[in-house]
Design a protein around this motif. Structure first.
Motif, PDB file in Angstrom:
ATOM      1  N   TRP A  31       0.855  -1.181   0.000  1.00 51.57           N
ATOM      2  CA  TRP A  31       0.000   0.000   0.000  1.00 51.57           C
ATOM      3  C   TRP A  31       0.890   1.229   0.000  1.00 51.57           C
ATOM      4  N   THR A  32       0.605   2.186  -0.880  1.00 58.23           N
ATOM      5  CA  THR A  32       1.375   3.434  -0.856  1.00 58.23           C
ATOM      6  C   THR A  32       0.602   4.491  -0.078  1.00 58.23           C
ATOM      7  N   GLN A  33       1.354   5.437   0.484  1.00 59.69           N
ATOM      8  CA  GLN A  33       0.709   6.570   1.162  1.00 59.69           C
ATOM      9  C   GLN A  33       0.025   7.449   0.126  1.00 59.69           C
ATOM     10  N   GLY A  34      -0.856   8.331   0.581  1.00 63.21           N
ATOM     11  CA  GLY A  34      -1.398   9.351  -0.297  1.00 63.21           C
ATOM     12  C   GLY A  34      -0.242  10.195  -0.793  1.00 63.21           C
ATOM     13  N   THR A  35      -0.081  10.274  -2.108  1.00 54.43           N
ATOM     14  CA  THR A  35       1.093  10.886  -2.703  1.00 54.43           C
ATOM     15  C   THR A  35       0.712  12.109  -3.511  1.00 54.43           C
ATOM     16  N   LEU A  36       1.482  13.184  -3.331  1.00 55.05           N
ATOM     17  CA  LEU A  36       1.240  14.454  -4.022  1.00 55.05           C
ATOM     18  C   LEU A  36       2.224  14.603  -5.179  1.00 55.05           C
ATOM     19  N   ARG A  54       1.639  13.446 -13.408  1.00 49.43           N
ATOM     20  CA  ARG A  54       2.812  12.675 -13.851  1.00 49.43           C
ATOM     21  C   ARG A  54       3.788  12.468 -12.694  1.00 49.43           C
ATOM     22  N   GLN A  55       4.007  13.522 -11.908  1.00 55.74           N
ATOM     23  CA  GLN A  55       4.942  13.414 -10.787  1.00 55.74           C
ATOM     24  C   GLN A  55       4.413  12.477  -9.708  1.00 55.74           C
ATOM     25  N   VAL A  56       3.103  12.528  -9.442  1.00 58.26           N
ATOM     26  CA  VAL A  56       2.499  11.611  -8.473  1.00 58.26           C
ATOM     27  C   VAL A  56       2.782  10.163  -8.892  1.00 58.26           C
ATOM     28  N   ILE A  57       2.532   9.866 -10.155  1.00 62.97           N
ATOM     29  CA  ILE A  57       2.727   8.495 -10.637  1.00 62.97           C
ATOM     30  C   ILE A  57       4.207   8.120 -10.585  1.00 62.97           C
ATOM     31  N   LYS A  58       5.109   9.049 -10.935  1.00 68.15           N
ATOM     32  CA  LYS A  58       6.552   8.782 -10.826  1.00 68.15           C
ATOM     33  C   LYS A  58       6.943   8.508  -9.374  1.00 68.15           C
ATOM     34  N   ASN A  59       6.362   9.268  -8.444  1.00 71.52           N
ATOM     35  CA  ASN A  59       6.668   9.055  -7.020  1.00 71.52           C
ATOM     36  C   ASN A  59       6.213   7.681  -6.562  1.00 71.52           C
ATOM     37  N   ILE A  60       5.015   7.302  -6.946  1.00 75.74           N
ATOM     38  CA  ILE A  60       4.514   5.973  -6.564  1.00 75.74           C
ATOM     39  C   ILE A  60       5.348   4.885  -7.228  1.00 75.74           C
ATOM     40  N   GLU A  61       5.741   5.122  -8.463  1.00 75.13           N
ATOM     41  CA  GLU A  61       6.601   4.169  -9.166  1.00 75.13           C
ATOM     42  C   GLU A  61       7.931   3.987  -8.415  1.00 75.13           C
ATOM     43  N   ALA A  62       8.477   5.057  -7.849  1.00 74.22           N
ATOM     44  CA  ALA A  62       9.723   4.973  -7.087  1.00 74.22           C
ATOM     45  C   ALA A  62       9.537   4.127  -5.821  1.00 74.22           C
ATOM     46  N   VAL A  91      -6.631  14.448 -15.771  1.00 74.13           N
ATOM     47  CA  VAL A  91      -5.994  13.344 -15.044  1.00 74.13           C
ATOM     48  C   VAL A  91      -6.092  12.065 -15.873  1.00 74.13           C
ATOM     49  N   ASN A  92      -7.226  11.842 -16.504  1.00 73.39           N
ATOM     50  CA  ASN A  92      -7.411  10.643 -17.333  1.00 73.39           C
ATOM     51  C   ASN A  92      -6.416  10.589 -18.486  1.00 73.39           C
ATOM     52  N   GLN A  93      -6.090  11.755 -19.072  1.00 75.95           N
ATOM     53  CA  GLN A  93      -5.102  11.796 -20.161  1.00 75.95           C
ATOM     54  C   GLN A  93      -3.764  11.236 -19.692  1.00 75.95           C
ATOM     55  N   VAL A  94      -3.320  11.679 -18.510  1.00 73.37           N
ATOM     56  CA  VAL A  94      -2.043  11.214 -17.968  1.00 73.37           C
ATOM     57  C   VAL A  94      -2.138   9.742 -17.574  1.00 73.37           C
ATOM     58  N   TRP A  95      -3.265   9.347 -17.015  1.00 76.27           N
ATOM     59  CA  TRP A  95      -3.479   7.947 -16.628  1.00 76.27           C
ATOM     60  C   TRP A  95      -3.289   7.043 -17.837  1.00 76.27           C
ATOM     61  N   GLU A  96      -3.915   7.399 -18.946  1.00 77.67           N
ATOM     62  CA  GLU A  96      -3.785   6.595 -20.171  1.00 77.67           C
ATOM     63  C   GLU A  96      -2.343   6.565 -20.671  1.00 77.67           C
ATOM     64  N   GLU A  97      -1.653   7.685 -20.544  1.00 80.92           N
ATOM     65  CA  GLU A  97      -0.272   7.819 -21.006  1.00 80.92           C
ATOM     66  C   GLU A  97       0.698   6.988 -20.161  1.00 80.92           C
ATOM     67  N   MET A  98       0.495   6.934 -18.851  1.00 78.11           N
ATOM     68  CA  MET A  98       1.505   6.359 -17.963  1.00 78.11           C
ATOM     69  C   MET A  98       1.193   4.977 -17.403  1.00 78.11           C
ATOM     70  N   MET A  99      -0.064   4.634 -17.281  1.00 74.92           N
ATOM     71  CA  MET A  99      -0.406   3.358 -16.643  1.00 74.92           C
ATOM     72  C   MET A  99      -0.458   2.240 -17.678  1.00 74.92           C
ATOM     73  N   PRO A 100       0.306   1.171 -17.429  1.00 75.35           N
ATOM     74  CA  PRO A 100       0.364   0.075 -18.396  1.00 75.35           C
ATOM     75  C   PRO A 100      -0.915  -0.759 -18.393  1.00 75.35           C
TER      76      PRO A 100
END
Length: 129
Positions: A31-36, A54-62, A91-100
Motif C-alpha cells: 500500500w502506498t501513502q497518499g502521494t502528491l 505525472r509526478q504523483v505516478i513517478k513518485n509511486i513508481e519509485a 488526469v485521465n489523459q495522464v493515466w492513459e499515457e503512464m499506466m500500463p
C-alpha cells in the motif's frame, strides 16, 4: 504476517517524518501513502495538473521500485481531485499515457481541499507473489 515499511529517497517522504510510511508491505500486497505531485525534496511541481499527476505516478513508481515492483503490479488506485469536473479529463489523459495495460481498478473522488493546497493526490495498492 509481519508488516514491512518501504522507503526510498527517490520520492517525497512523509509530511511529518515518522508519522507515515511511503509504503507498507503486508504479504503479497504493498500500500502506498497518499502521494502528491512533489519532487523527492518535497518541492511541489509547478505547472498544470497533468504535470503534477505525472509526478504523483513517478513518485509511486519509485516506492514500488524500492520493493522490486512496477506499475504493472498495481491492482487498485484511489485518486482525489480538486475541481473534479474540470480536472478529471486531464488526469485521465495522464493515466492513459503512464499506466500500463491491463490498467488497475480505480476510484476517483472530487474533493474540496488537499494537503499543500494541491489539486491531485493518489494512493495505490500493488500485488506481487
Amino acid at each position: 504476517m509481519a508488516l514491512r515499511h518501504i522507503a526510498t529517497k527517490n520520492a517525497p517522504g512523509a509530511p511529518i517524518p515518522g508519522l507515515f510510511a511511503q509504503g507498507v508491505r503486508a504479504g503479497p500486497f504493498l500500500w502506498t501513502q497518499g502521494t502528491l505531485g512533489a519532487l523527492p525534496d518535497g518541492t511541489m511541481v509547478e505547472g498544470t495538473i497533468q504535470d503534477r499527476t505525472r509526478q504523483v505516478i513517478k513518485n509511486i513508481e519509485a516506492v514500488l521500485s524500492a520493493d522490486e515492483m512496477t506499475l504493472k503490479n498495481v491492482v487498485k488506485a484511489t485518486i482525489y481531485i480538486k475541481n473534479f469536473d474540470e480536472n478529471f479529463p486531464l488526469v485521465n489523459q495522464v493515466w492513459e499515457e503512464m499506466m500500463p495495460e491491463p490498467r488497475p481498478t480505480r476510484m476517483s473522488l472530487g474533493v474540496a481541499q488537499l494537503p499543500a493546497n494541491t489539486d491531485i493526490e493518489m494512493a495505490m495498492i500493488a500485488y506481487k507473489v
